[in-house]
Write an enzyme that holds these catalytic residues in place. Structure first.
Site, PDB file in Angstrom:
ATOM      1  N   PHE A 143       0.856  -1.190   0.000  1.00  0.00           N
ATOM      2  CA  PHE A 143       0.000   0.000   0.000  1.00  0.00           C
ATOM      3  C   PHE A 143       0.886   1.232   0.000  1.00  0.00           C
ATOM      4  O   PHE A 143       1.763   1.377   0.840  1.00  0.00           O
ATOM      5  CB  PHE A 143      -0.936   0.050   1.211  1.00  0.00           C
ATOM      6  CG  PHE A 143      -1.840   1.256   1.164  1.00  0.00           C
ATOM      7  CD1 PHE A 143      -2.980   1.263   0.366  1.00  0.00           C
ATOM      8  CD2 PHE A 143      -1.523   2.415   1.869  1.00  0.00           C
ATOM      9  CE1 PHE A 143      -3.795   2.394   0.281  1.00  0.00           C
ATOM     10  CE2 PHE A 143      -2.338   3.546   1.797  1.00  0.00           C
ATOM     11  CZ  PHE A 143      -3.474   3.533   1.000  1.00  0.00           C
ATOM     12  N   ASP A 228       9.413   2.615   1.506  1.00  0.00           N
ATOM     13  CA  ASP A 228       8.253   3.392   1.946  1.00  0.00           C
ATOM     14  C   ASP A 228       8.089   3.190   3.447  1.00  0.00           C
ATOM     15  O   ASP A 228       7.544   2.182   3.901  1.00  0.00           O
ATOM     16  CB  ASP A 228       7.004   2.941   1.180  1.00  0.00           C
ATOM     17  CG  ASP A 228       5.759   3.725   1.609  1.00  0.00           C
ATOM     18  OD1 ASP A 228       5.868   4.572   2.523  1.00  0.00           O
ATOM     19  OD2 ASP A 228       4.684   3.482   1.026  1.00  0.00           O
ATOM     20  N   LYS A 257       2.889   9.795   8.003  1.00  0.00           N
ATOM     21  CA  LYS A 257       2.036   9.475   9.154  1.00  0.00           C
ATOM     22  C   LYS A 257       2.445  10.059  10.516  1.00  0.00           C
ATOM     23  O   LYS A 257       1.965  11.104  10.896  1.00  0.00           O
ATOM     24  CB  LYS A 257       1.856   7.964   9.245  1.00  0.00           C
ATOM     25  CG  LYS A 257       0.980   7.443   8.098  1.00  0.00           C
ATOM     26  CD  LYS A 257       0.336   6.113   8.404  1.00  0.00           C
ATOM     27  CE  LYS A 257      -0.791   5.803   7.444  1.00  0.00           C
ATOM     28  NZ  LYS A 257      -0.400   5.144   6.202  1.00  0.00           N
TER      29      LYS A 257
END
Ligand SMILES: *Cc1c(COP(=O)(O)O)cnc(C)c1O
Length: 404
Positions: A143, A228, A257
């Site tokens: 993702f 990532d 995040k």
């Protein structure tokens, strides 16, 4: 502070359901304030937060360092644009460079935007080398976000459905499968992009040595390695970057995040030789490097890198692991506990319908990925007592689901 009335909240929820795009399925509560790992809704109900806004509220709610950093910005400029420098962005970039093997930082607002920047940088770098490498290899079950580049990089059909045509040049391999990667990375590959632990894919930790072998393969074949770390970075797994567990250094790293403790802040980090490809005019973000977001980012980075902080993340993570193990022994529906630091998951053999609602009734905010993995990503600052309260509530929710 007086709690809002139930009818107020009802009408607010009704308005939200009408006015907001229906692309989410939010729980029917309106969150208002929080302290540490505890949040309260408008009506004053208390919840133990085991999700932290999906690994974002890294220092919990209302952390004194974040309040201070915010207060310190009041009365100064809220925005400078990238036409000028601002001090928090310079300081945060400097710290990120000190703390990692990267040499330069590009700031943006979100994970997807950091991914776009990483893909663009990799292509542009290879373009400037004149070697014709423009392809990307990413993992199935990955993702990477919701923009066109990011959904294309995301190796899950459900995120592509109805949005075709996607960005050309992407190929996918099973995560953790070195042989498949070896058969796919070739002289057309600009970069391999992977998560060090697949978060949305179900908290999947690759086999030991995998990332190291991927690094070697990229070096042999002349492809860049993009890691990532949007979900795994900034101390989430007990190291500043999750790649450090394996001693792997990426050419390009993405962060977002948890970086600013709740404000929107993303970053793309790269080593000097690669970073050189982004000359003026090649890439930009109007809000990138916002001084308020970067000031909070600095507060988060200083807090998580303080002596002992990440040791506690590791200890608390072990505390969760022990409990997940116990669930697997006690409940046949729990088949495997996994993860690192405070990014944990327990795989279910079957869906537990209503689990998230049951957990909320027990006073715990929780998250289930694809119906089959309960993900735990509490604030990194969560105390032992809070953690036990959260785990007890989740356990009662599992029992309630099993009781039917
Ligand atoms: C959440 C996530 C993203 C996307 O971040 P957004 O801020 O939602 O755009 C990208 N990569 C990973 C690994 C993520 O977990």
């Amino acid at each position: 502070m007086s709690a809002g009335s139930v009818s107020d909240s009802q009408s607010l929820l009704d308005r939200g359901r009408k006015a907001l795009m229906a692309n989410y399925r939010p729980a029917p509560i309106v969150l208002e304030r929080g302290e540490g790992a505890v949040v309260h809704d408008r009506e004053g109900r208390r919840y133990l937060d085991m999700v932290a806004g999906v690994a974002v509220s890294s220092l919990g709610h209302n952390h004194p360092r974040l309040r201070e950093a915010l207060q310190e910005r009041i009365g100064k400029v809220l925005h400078t644009s990238n036409l000028y420098y601002n001090e928090p962005a310079i300081r945060l970039a400097g710290r990120l460079v000190e703390l990692t093997s990267a040499d330069r930082v590009f700031f943006c607002q979100s994970g997807a935007e950091a991914i776009e920047a990483a893909l663009k940088l990799a292509r542009r770098y290879q373009h400037d080398q004149g070697n014709g490498r423009s392809g990307f290899v990413t993992a199935l079950q990955s993702f990477h976000g919701r923009t066109f580049g990011a959904i294309t990089a995301t190796g899950q059909e459900k995120y592509h459905q109805g949005f075709e045509p996607l960005v050309p040049g992407f190929r996918y391999v099973p995560y953790g499968d070195l042989e498949a990667l070896g058969q796919t990375v070739d002289e057309t590959t600009a970069a391999v992009m992977l998560e060090p632990i697949q978060g949305e894919g179900g908290v999947l930790v690759p086999p030991p040595g995998y990332l190291q072998a991927v690094r070697e393969l990229c070096d042999q074949r002349g492809a860049l390695l993009i890691l990532d770390e949007v979900q795994t970075g900034i101390g989430r797994t007990g190291r500043f970057l999750a790649a450090e567990h394996e001693g792997v250094v990426a050419d390009i790293t993405t962060l977002a995040k948890g970086m600013a403790g709740g404000l929107p802040l993303g970053a793309m980090l790269a080593r000097e030789q690669v970073a050189q490809a982004l000359v003026p005019g090649t890439h930009a973000s109007t809000f990138g490097g916002n001084p308020v977001c970067c000031a909070l980012g600095l507060a988060v980075v200083e807090t998580v890198t303080a002596p002992g902080f990440m040791d506690r993340v590791v200890e608390q993570g072990e505390r969760i692991a022990v409990r997940l193990q116990r669930w697997c022994e006690r409940f046949p529906v729990c088949v495997e506990g996994r993860g690192r630091g405070l990014l944990r998951g327990v795989e279910l053999s079957a869906e537990l319908p209503g689990f998230v609602d049951r957990a909320r009734e027990q006073g715990v905010l929780s998250n289930v990925i694809g119906g089959r993995v309960i993900r735990l990503a509490p604030p990194l600052t969560i105390t032992e007592a809070e953690l036990d309260e959260g785990l007890d509530g989740l356990e009662r929710a599992i029992e309630a689901c099993l009781a039917g």
